[in-house]
Design a protein around this motif. Structure first.
Motif, PDB file in Angstrom:
ATOM      1  N   ASP A 139      14.850   7.458  53.408  1.00  0.00           N
ATOM      2  CA  ASP A 139      15.992   7.467  52.485  1.00  0.00           C
ATOM      3  C   ASP A 139      16.459   6.057  52.125  1.00  0.00           C
ATOM      4  N   LEU A 140      15.513   5.152  51.925  1.00  0.00           N
ATOM      5  CA  LEU A 140      15.868   3.773  51.590  1.00  0.00           C
ATOM      6  C   LEU A 140      15.636   3.440  50.115  1.00  0.00           C
ATOM      7  N   VAL A 141      15.216   4.427  49.329  1.00  0.00           N
ATOM      8  CA  VAL A 141      15.054   4.215  47.885  1.00  0.00           C
ATOM      9  C   VAL A 141      16.258   4.800  47.169  1.00  0.00           C
ATOM     10  N   ASP A 142      16.917   3.975  46.365  1.00  0.00           N
ATOM     11  CA  ASP A 142      18.078   4.438  45.606  1.00  0.00           C
ATOM     12  C   ASP A 142      17.688   4.978  44.237  1.00  0.00           C
ATOM     13  N   GLU A 143      16.667   4.363  43.628  1.00  0.00           N
ATOM     14  CA  GLU A 143      16.296   4.764  42.270  1.00  0.00           C
ATOM     15  C   GLU A 143      14.795   4.594  42.091  1.00  0.00           C
ATOM     16  N   LEU A 144      14.208   5.510  41.314  1.00  0.00           N
ATOM     17  CA  LEU A 144      12.783   5.493  41.020  1.00  0.00           C
ATOM     18  C   LEU A 144      12.604   5.449  39.503  1.00  0.00           C
ATOM     19  N   ARG A 145      11.880   4.431  39.025  1.00  0.00           N
ATOM     20  CA  ARG A 145      11.618   4.294  37.591  1.00  0.00           C
ATOM     21  C   ARG A 145      10.123   4.386  37.352  1.00  0.00           C
ATOM     22  N   LEU A 146       9.737   5.256  36.440  1.00  0.00           N
ATOM     23  CA  LEU A 146       8.331   5.501  36.156  1.00  0.00           C
ATOM     24  C   LEU A 146       8.027   5.182  34.699  1.00  0.00           C
ATOM     25  N   ALA A 147       7.053   4.306  34.484  1.00  0.00           N
ATOM     26  CA  ALA A 147       6.507   4.092  33.146  1.00  0.00           C
ATOM     27  C   ALA A 147       5.278   4.985  33.039  1.00  0.00           C
ATOM     28  N   VAL A 148       5.386   6.067  32.276  1.00  0.00           N
ATOM     29  CA  VAL A 148       4.342   7.093  32.235  1.00  0.00           C
ATOM     30  C   VAL A 148       3.383   6.804  31.086  1.00  0.00           C
ATOM     31  N   VAL A 174      18.296  10.642  35.488  1.00  0.00           N
ATOM     32  CA  VAL A 174      19.491  10.013  34.931  1.00  0.00           C
ATOM     33  C   VAL A 174      19.219   9.294  33.616  1.00  0.00           C
ATOM     34  N   ASP A 175      17.938   9.119  33.269  1.00  0.00           N
ATOM     35  CA  ASP A 175      17.648   8.455  31.992  1.00  0.00           C
ATOM     36  C   ASP A 175      16.221   8.759  31.560  1.00  0.00           C
ATOM     37  N   THR A 176      16.029   8.976  30.268  1.00  0.00           N
ATOM     38  CA  THR A 176      14.693   9.099  29.692  1.00  0.00           C
ATOM     39  C   THR A 176      14.645   8.267  28.419  1.00  0.00           C
ATOM     40  N   LEU A 186      11.023   7.040  32.702  1.00  0.00           N
ATOM     41  CA  LEU A 186      11.881   8.015  33.371  1.00  0.00           C
ATOM     42  C   LEU A 186      12.577   7.350  34.548  1.00  0.00           C
ATOM     43  N   THR A 187      13.877   7.592  34.658  1.00  0.00           N
ATOM     44  CA  THR A 187      14.645   7.039  35.772  1.00  0.00           C
ATOM     45  C   THR A 187      15.244   8.179  36.579  1.00  0.00           C
ATOM     46  N   TYR A 188      14.956   8.177  37.874  1.00  0.00           N
ATOM     47  CA  TYR A 188      15.467   9.197  38.786  1.00  0.00           C
ATOM     48  C   TYR A 188      16.326   8.539  39.861  1.00  0.00           C
ATOM     49  N   ARG A 189      17.430   9.166  40.187  1.00  0.00           N
ATOM     50  CA  ARG A 189      18.251   8.731  41.306  1.00  0.00           C
ATOM     51  C   ARG A 189      17.882   9.576  42.520  1.00  0.00           C
ATOM     52  N   CYS A 190      17.626   8.914  43.633  1.00  0.00           N
ATOM     53  CA  CYS A 190      17.215   9.619  44.845  1.00  0.00           C
ATOM     54  C   CYS A 190      18.432  10.166  45.574  1.00  0.00           C
ATOM     55  N   VAL A 191      18.337  11.410  45.986  1.00  0.00           N
ATOM     56  CA  VAL A 191      19.415  12.067  46.726  1.00  0.00           C
ATOM     57  C   VAL A 191      19.076  11.992  48.209  1.00  0.00           C
ATOM     58  N   PRO A 192      19.945  11.420  49.044  1.00  0.00           N
ATOM     59  CA  PRO A 192      19.645  11.318  50.472  1.00  0.00           C
ATOM     60  C   PRO A 192      19.389  12.687  51.092  1.00  0.00           C
ATOM     61  N   SER A 193      18.533  12.720  52.075  1.00  0.00           N
ATOM     62  CA  SER A 193      18.260  13.972  52.790  1.00  0.00           C
ATOM     63  C   SER A 193      19.555  14.540  53.344  1.00  0.00           C
ATOM     64  N   ALA A 202      28.059  13.413  37.925  1.00  0.00           N
ATOM     65  CA  ALA A 202      28.160  11.959  37.762  1.00  0.00           C
ATOM     66  C   ALA A 202      26.913  11.415  37.076  1.00  0.00           C
ATOM     67  N   ASP A 203      25.741  11.993  37.392  1.00  0.00           N
ATOM     68  CA  ASP A 203      24.521  11.557  36.763  1.00  0.00           C
ATOM     69  C   ASP A 203      24.507  11.900  35.283  1.00  0.00           C
ATOM     70  N   ARG A 204      25.001  13.072  34.925  1.00  0.00           N
ATOM     71  CA  ARG A 204      24.956  13.497  33.521  1.00  0.00           C
ATOM     72  C   ARG A 204      25.813  12.592  32.643  1.00  0.00           C
ATOM     73  N   THR A 205      26.838  12.027  33.220  1.00  0.00           N
ATOM     74  CA  THR A 205      27.758  11.203  32.430  1.00  0.00           C
ATOM     75  C   THR A 205      27.035  10.055  31.759  1.00  0.00           C
ATOM     76  N   GLY A 206      26.116   9.425  32.506  1.00  0.00           N
ATOM     77  CA  GLY A 206      25.464   8.243  31.954  1.00  0.00           C
ATOM     78  C   GLY A 206      24.075   8.492  31.389  1.00  0.00           C
ATOM     79  N   ARG A 207      23.666   9.742  31.266  1.00  0.00           N
ATOM     80  CA  ARG A 207      22.300  10.007  30.815  1.00  0.00           C
ATOM     81  C   ARG A 207      22.148   9.732  29.328  1.00  0.00           C
TER      82      ARG A 207
END
Length: 210
Positions: A139-148, A174-176, A186-193, A202-207
């Motif tokens: 659980d040490l990743v806060d955000e994952l960004r993928l260039a597809v 949180v972002d496309t 694509l930007t994903y926010r990681c949810v802690p276990s 909160a995520d939808r607000t800034g999408r």
């Protein structure tokens, strides 16, 4: 407190192995298959991403890959990567030659947790798939960004596998963005276990969508 942000170039079927074709696995550079406009848009994306980082966090193999190339390159991206503080997770590397590089030789969890306390801003992880697996597991990743990339590779190491992520992980989109005409970011926010049922308001607000 810093945030750990993983950025990966990935094919449509999840492969991240050897996107430049320099390691002998892939047949060629993924970028060579892009239209010129898409390649330019990807390069702009990478430069923008690196410009927002306050430090780099790399595994040993990825460090050696970058360190063998970027000190000898010029341009805005090379200047940015060469100037950033770099932290390398390794039990064997003792004398890093790349500018501003520091070896984290202790336990990964303790070292990275301490680094998050030390750095104020985004700590960027490029490539370093084995390190990413460990960071995700703890659980040490806060955000994952993928260039597809619009490619199907059919085989190769993927951003996640059963060994790297033994239990299901919840992420929130949180972002496309469309990059050029053929790529997606694509930007994903990681949810802690243990917190997977938290609301996504909160995520939808800034999408944003593009």
């Amino acid at each position: 407190m810093g945030t750990i942000v993983v950025f990966e170039n990935v094919s449509l079927d999840g492969v991240t192995q050897d996107p430049t074709g320099e390691e002998g696995f892939g047949r060629d550079d993924w970028r060579a298959r892009l239209a010129p406009g898409d390649r330019a848009a990807w390069a702009e994306l990478i430069l923008d991403d690196a410009s927002r980082a306050k430090a780099l966090l790399l595994g040993r193999r990825s460090y050696e890959f970058f360190a063998a190339r970027y000190p000898h390159r010029s341009g805005a991206l090379a200047d940015r990567l060469n100037g950033l503080p770099k932290y390398v997770v390794s039990a064997t590397l003792t004398d890093p030659a790349w500018n501003n590089a520091t070896v984290l030789a202790g336990g990964v969890v303790d070292e990275v947790s301490a680094l998050r306390e030390k750095v104020d801003g985004e700590i960027r992880v490029y490539a370093s798939s084995h390190l990413v697996h460990t960071l995700m597991e703890h659980d040490l990743v806060d955000e994952l960004r993928l260039a597809v990339f619009p490619l199907v590779m059919g085989a190769g190491d993927r951003v996640f596998d059963q060994k790297g992520v033994p239990d299901p992980r919840t992420l929130r989109l949180v972002d496309t963005r469309r990059v050029g005409d053929g790529l997606a970011h694509l930007t994903y926010r990681c949810v802690p276990s243990g917190n997977a049922t938290a609301t996504a308001s909160a995520d939808r607000t800034g999408r944003r969508r593009g």
